[in-house]
Enzyme design. Structure first.
Site: not given
Ligand SMILES: Cc1cc2nc3c(=O)[nH]c(=O)nc-3n(C[C@H](O)[C@H](O)[C@H](O)COP(=O)(O)OP(=O)(O)OC[C@H]3O[C@@H](n4cnc5c(N)ncnc54)[C@H](O)[C@@H]3O)c2cc1C
Ligand code: HEM
Ligand code: SF4
Ligand code: F3S
Ligand code: FES
Lengths: 256, 154, 126, 635
Positions: D116, D248, D250, D260, D263, D294, D361, D402
């Site tokens: 990666f 970031q 991407h 997306l 990578e 990135r 991203h 990141r």
């Molecule tokens: C397309 C894509 C591919 C990626 N690929 C990778 C990868 O290969 N490797 C890697 O390490 N990272 C990757 N990332 C980054 C990584 O996936 C995210 O940064 C990470 O999953 C974020 O997780 P989280 O739990 O913080 O938020 P999320 O999974 O976004 O969860 C947010 C939660 O908060 C809740 N929420 C939001 N606002 C409120 C509110 N006001 N009230 C109540 N609930 C709320 C939502 O319902 C949700 O459940 C990728 C990101 C994207 C977009």
């Protein structure tokens, strides 16, 4: 009243070449008990769309530019979160995975909520019964004995065995396309079986017997009549009917 | 707009927790499912044979009369054939209709009535059919000889 | 649980329509079977009654109905075999559509063999 | 209104929220509030993998991983945190495997690993296989597995509930709470989408895990629901946001759509080519080429397009070439992303290169926390009982850029830490009194917005915000473009004060919720732009054309943005910040008065963006350096 919007900027065409535009009419099945009473009705909207637009983009145009009260769920917009399963031209599809140009935009596109779950508003249905069935089949790894210090070993072939059913995003497109589920909503439904399959055939799991027992229910796998609507509807391309058949065979082997 | 207005079912309280109707686990549905397939496979043979002999071979449907039936049932082979066919088809069909009733009759009362009717029909038909096959006399006394199979006169 | 508000017909494909046909033919055959057993039982009463009843079957309308029934049985039977293959043959689900077209093909062949002969008997006079 | 009482309340059911819930609900009464059904969180969209130095396929160790993270983040990483993450990575991956996550396997049956961007052997020698993965659905598997475990352990969820306020014992927005004083969290106010009802959750601990804010940009890989709620809520309550100018981009989003393409494609051997078919990354990063971090790749791509070497009729995109890879290999390792190319662009990746362009991203910045995930209200004081984890938080392990796969790791490591810490705190803590009528602010705002008869359309304001952010605050930034963006954001904030929604009903009013989310977006966008304007250097994801070099003397420090009353230049908290550099320089530029907007009366409570009432005031926090002295970043 057919409302028309012609927004200037293509929402998604942006950088990718010049995309021709065309008009599409969405015929949306609306249900707004608070505003118009407990009668569902059809409403038509016409919007301008572009070659790479998905149905979700058209719905957004309706919501954002014509009528903010049109209600539907969505999140990821590219077919991985399972929020926007709906009945599009009579079939269950994800709005974000249906390109308008593939839907024959010459005719109005009919959009209805998925069938068999209580409708809350417009295209939004109550998902609780769906998730309840999912929870019932014990959708988690069951093991006995002490935790290993490192990972459990699993060969690529063993991993491959249940690969198909790990793809499920719980969108409910399959369960709500099933004629048996429509009848009384008691059938566990293909999605629950798919998720049971994911564990039954995982070499690390030891709960297969319990899950088979649960699905041996009157409302379990035996209600499936192999109509294949689920397989047709699954946006992840999971061979749902095949998975169900495998579960049935596992039960038969166990019983005889 | 409003090209058409159709009724929508009332919405139950969306906050109310969902409950599955109390159901039974066990192998009953499994066995019936297997039975449908096994009986189906056998029925193909039995029914196609039956249809062939009755409708295709010889003079087809025109030839069917008391004499024809009596002629067949004088032979234990056809007796057995029809008996098995009767039972398998009736169980298969009754179970099939049972599934359909389960699917579409949502109200418990209706479900019960339909199923009782179904099982009653099953019992009547199967008993009657079985009795007829076994107690059947191909040469009833006093019947006009031209209606009877030819072997009666010997 | 309340049922969904009525909408348009679900546009299922071959799998759904073949199931509808299987169900419809199954029920048709079942009800015919009830009647058939009852009428055949009349042989117990007397040859006359039986022949009288059977005689009423021997008109063109009943002949056509009989043809329909055979069609139902043939479809139900072939499709039943297809279903059994879907259930027990690992590649069944993959080829279910192909198998349906085979069922339809066999159905046409069988009916082509049966119908002319049957209709000849029905309409062909003595 | 309904009132609930839980020891721990977790906001968000993504990877971070559910990982925390598993720990916390084991220890004490826990509720998870999420605006989406848990399995629909955007963690499920993550594709490529989650890295850990398991050394299953080749030699590796956590120290190298730490170094790569620090270097990838252009030395703005807090090295103690990066160390914690790299060390705990191994257990984090093994934990997931034990929960049942179906990783791809090596021939020996162990978890398989792949290359990666930015992950190297022995401090940059060559790319190393460190990313543990499940095809290109790693995030999906993580999210599903965590949800499965939550089902197993009967975690209590409140789904489709929007948290709209976080309640603290003191009002921090006034800037009057002295340093060192004890401030505690007391609960949250939430809105139930299905009914429109307000729920008050009283809690001893609250964990914010609401994910990213990518929707401030037009072209983004993020879900429509990633609107920076948690960041904005904390900010409105006076908690600072750290390093938010680092966003970031991407490199490989589907051109025009932003969807997306992981990578992992390049990790598996795909190559970026410009319009002339040249593998241009050889010029920008000779040693690891397409697998450079990135920010470097995204900039290189934008640069190629600018210099007229783009592909396509408009010469406005770059090509991602997989055509030299085996079909079977593509199907086994990259099934989903090739499917995206087919579905959305009608491109067959076996035979045609895929048009791609950078897409917004990931937010490197967020709510500042300690390495035990406690939220900081200035450089040193934590808020009692308040925790943050995941993309909405800033520990900071990602610094200014990141590395791929480090976020899935972040959510697992710090999600777990937050869950443990929040539960343990709650078990030992007393209940904090709720403020009087804690819900009135939210209720007033909702009612006013819902019943306002006419006004601006939400969609128009949002569209313009996203457009200006794309045009002026994206991969390349200048003083002029950022000033333009700031002026636009301020003007939009003024317009936001008059938005009206068309749906006047109470049940499932997504129209209303989109309006509220727009408020969050505006707040977050403002902080991004103010921070970017102030940071007169280029580092990681933040590239200033007018200041193209990294300036360690002036800016080797974290930005801390506070919401403070208009006219208050330096908040109490800032006085403790290291004083090097232009403290609060951005504040003058940031003042809404600069745009000449008229003050608009704000609704009760902290409310949405309240132009003319509050200001973004900047402070700084030092970077923690343990082993690695900043060097020039070369690949
Ligand atoms: C397309 C894509 C591919 C990626 N690929 C990778 C990868 O290969 N490797 C890697 O390490 N990272 C990757 N990332 C980054 C990584 O996936 C995210 O940064 C990470 O999953 C974020 O997780 P989280 O739990 O913080 O938020 P999320 O999974 O976004 O969860 C947010 C939660 O908060 C809740 N929420 C939001 N606002 C409120 C509110 N006001 N009230 C109540 N609930 C709320 C939502 O319902 C949700 O459940 C990728 C990101 C994207 C977009
Ligand atoms: C000729 C050979 C037959 C074969 C191969 C056959 C096969 C099958 C099979 C496999 C099923 C199960 C379908 C499912 O579970 O989805 C079935 C269902 C059924 N069969 Fe038959 N069958 C035959 C004859 C009959 C006969 C003679 C009757 C009537 C008495 C009948 C009535 C039914 C009914 C009512 C169903 C239920 C349909 C449903 O649930 O959709 N079948 N058949
Ligand atoms: S099996 Fe397919 S259709 Fe069914 S819920 Fe899962 S992803 Fe959706
Ligand atoms: S649609 Fe229903 S009947 Fe079986 S094959 Fe699928 S579950
Ligand atoms: S919006 Fe996520 S699947 Fe369609």
């Amino acid at each position: 009243m057919a409302t028309t919007a012609t927004t200037d900027a293509p929402e998604t065409s942006g950088a990718f070449g010049a995309v021709p535009s065309f008009d599409v009419t969405l015929r949306i099945r609306r249900f707004t008990p608070e505003l118009t009473g407990a009668e569902a009705y059809w409403e038509e909207f016409t919007v301008t769309a572009y070659g790479t637009d998905r149905l979700l983009d058209a719905l957004h145009k309706v919501k954002w530019d014509l009528d903010g009260s049109v209600t539907f769920r969505r999140s990821c917009a590219h077919g991985v979160c399972g929020s926007d399963a709906m009945r599009i031209n009579g079939k269950n599809r994800l709005a974000c995975k249906s390109l308008l140009k593939d839907l024959n935009p010459d005719k109005p596109i009919t959009i209805e909520p998925i069938k068999g779950l209580p409708v809350i508003k417009d295209l939004v249905v109550d998902m609780d019964p769906f998730f309840a069935s999912f929870r019932e089949i014990m959708p988690f790894l069951i093991t006995t004995g002490n935790e290993p210090t490192k990972e459990r070993l699993q060969s690529s072939a063993q991993r491959e065995r249940f690969d198909d059913t790990t793809k499920c995003i719980l969108c409910a497109a399959c369960t709500t396309s099933c004629p048996v589920f429509w009848t009384d909503g008691q059938y566990f439904g293909p999605a629950a079986i798919v998720n049971a399959h994911r564990f039954i055939f995982d070499s690390r799991d030891e709960g297969a017997a319990q899950r088979l027992e649960i699905l041996n229910d009157k409302e379990g796998v035996w209600r499936c009549r192999t109509t294949f609507n689920c397989t047709e509807a699954c946006p992840r391309g999971i061979e749902v009917t095949k998975a169900i058949a495998e579960v049935k065979r596992a039960m038969i082997t166990r019983a005889f | 707009m409003s090209a058409q207005t159709q009724g929508a079912a009332a919405i139950a309280d969306p906050g109310a927790p969902y409950r599955r109707r109390r159901t039974t686990r066990g192998n009953f549905e499994l066995y019936t499912w297997v039975f449908m397939r096994a009986s189906g496979a056998i029925l193909v043979l039995l029914i196609f044979g039956h249809l062939f002999v009755n409708l295709v071979a010889g003079e087809g449907i025109k030839a069917i009369d008391f004499g024809f039936v009596a002629g067949k049932w004088a032979n234990p082979f056809w007796q057995g054939w029809d008996l098995v066919m009767l039972w398998l088809a009736m169980i298969h069909g009754t179970n099939g209709v049972r599934t359909i009733v389960n699917d579409y009759a949502e109200r418990d009362g209706l479900r019960l009535v339909l199923k009782l009717a179904l099982y009653a029909a099953f019992i009547v038909v199967v008993t009657l059919g079985t009795l007829v096959i076994f107690t059947f006399d191909p040469c009833p006394a006093g019947a006009p000889a031209d209606l009877l199979p030819s072997f009666c006169s010997t | 649980m309340p049922s969904a508000p009525a909408g348009t017909l679900y546009r299922g494909r071959e799998g759904m329509w073949s199931w509808v046909a299987h169900r419809v033919t199954g029920v048709m055959i079942f009800f015919f079977l009830l009647v058939h057993v009852l009428d055949t039982s009349l042989v117990r009463l007397s040859p006359e009654t039986y022949n009288a009843i059977i005689g009423t079957y021997k008109n063109p309308v009943m002949g056509l109905a009989e043809a329909g029934l055979v069609a139902a049985i043939v479809f139900h039977a072939y499709n039943g075999i297809r279903l059994i293959l879907v259930d027990f043959w690992a590649k069944g689900p993959k080829y279910h559509r192909v198998m349906l077209w085979i069922v339809v093909g066999l159905f046409v062949v069988t009916m082509a063999g049966f119908l002319p002969r049957h209709l000849m008997h029905v309409f062909g006079g003595e | 209104m309904q009132t609930h009482q839980y020891d721990v309340v977790i906001i968000g059911a993504g990877g971070a929220g559910m990982r925390a819930a598993l720990e916390s609900s084991k220890r004490t009464r826990t509720a998870v509030i999420s605006k989406l059904y848990p399995t629909r969180s955007h963690t499920g969209a993550a594709q490529g993998g989650m890295c850990a130095a398991l050394a299953n396929v080749e030699e590796d160790n956590w120290e190298w991983h730490t170094f790569d993270t620090v270097k990838g983040g252009d030395y703005l990483v807090d090295q103690d945190a990066a160390e914690v993450m790299a060390k705990e990575a191994i257990d984090a991956v093994l934990d997931l495997e034990k929960m049942g996550l179906p990783f791809n396997r090596t021939p020996e049956g162990k978890i398989d690993q792949r290359r990666f961007g930015g992950h190297t052997r022995n401090h940059g020698e060559a790319a190393v296989r460190r990313s543990c993965y499940a095809a290109d659905r790693t995030g999906h598997m993580i999210l599903q597995t965590l949800y499965q475990q939550c089902v197993k352990h009967d975690v209590e969820f409140f789904n489709e509930f929007y948290v709209l306020d976080v309640l603290l014992s003191d009002d921090l927005t006034g800037g009057e709470v002295p340093d060192g004083a004890e401030v505690k969290v007391s609960g949250v106010v939430a809105y139930e989408l299905a009914t429109g009802e307000i729920h008050l959750f009283r809690a001893k601990s609250v964990i914010i895990a609401t994910g990213g804010a990518g929707k401030i940009f037009k072209t983004s890989s993020n879900a429509h629901t990633l609107t920076g709620d948690g960041m904005a809520l904390a900010f409105r309550r006076g908690i600072p946001l750290e390093d938010l100018e680092f966003f970031q981009f991407h490199p490989t989003g589907l051109a025009g759509l932003g969807i997306l393409l992981s990578e992992a494609a390049r990790g598996e051997g795909a190559i970026l080519r410009n319009g002339d078919g040249e593998r241009f990354m050889e010029r920008y990063a000779p040693s690891i080429k397409d697998l450079a971090p990135r920010d470097i790749v995204a900039r290189a791509m934008a640069n190629e397009v600018r210099d007229g070497r783009g592909a396509g009729p408009e010469k406005d995109y770059i090509l991602l070439d997989l055509t030299h890879l085996e079909k079977a290999h593509i199907d086994a390792k990259l099934p989903d992303i090739t499917d995206f190319a087919r579905t959305y662009l009608g491109i067959e990746p076996y035979t045609e290169p895929i048009p791609v362009y950078p897409t917004a991203h990931y937010a490197m910045g967020g709510i500042p926390t300690t390495i035990t995930s406690q939220v900081l209200r200035n450089n040193t004081d934590t808020v009692g009982g308040l925790y943050a984890a995941g993309e909405c938080a800033c520990v900071s392990v990602h610094g200014s850029n990141r590395l791929g796969t480090n976020s899935l790791l972040d959510i697992n490591v710090f999600g777990k830490r937050a869950g443990v810490a929040a539960a343990e705190y709650a078990i030992g803590a007393d209940w904090v009194d709720l403020p009087d009528d804690p819900e009135v602010g939210v209720v007033a705002e909702l009612e006013e917005m819902r019943t306002r008869p006419t006004g601006e359309r939400v969609a128009d304001v949002r569209r313009e915000l996203q457009q200006t952010m794309d045009t002026n605050a994206q991969v390349f930034r200048t003083d002029a473009s950022l000033r333009q963006a700031l002026a636009d954001v301020h003007a939009l904030q003024v317009r936001y004060a008059t938005v009206s929604v068309q749906d006047k009903s109470k049940a499932f009013n997504t129209d209303l919720l989109e309006a509220l989310e727009l408020g969050f977006l505006l707040d977050v966008a403002e902080v991004v732009v103010v921070g970017a304007l102030n940071r007169q250097e280029s580092r990681g994801g933040h590239f200033r054309e007018d200041f193209p070099l990294r300036d360690d003397a002036g800016y080797m420090k974290h930005t801390m943005a506070y919401r403070r009353p208009l006219g208050q230049v330096a908040p109490a908290a800032v006085s403790t910040a290291t004083s090097a550099g232009p403290t609060a320089a951005g504040a003058t530029a940031a003042g809404p008065t600069a745009t000449g907007s008229d003050p608009v009366e704000s609704v009760g409570g902290p409310g949405a963006s309240a132009p003319g009432t509050f200001d973004v005031v900047l402070g700084y926090k030092p970077v923690v350096v343990t082993r690695y002295e900043p060097m020039e970043r070369k690949y």
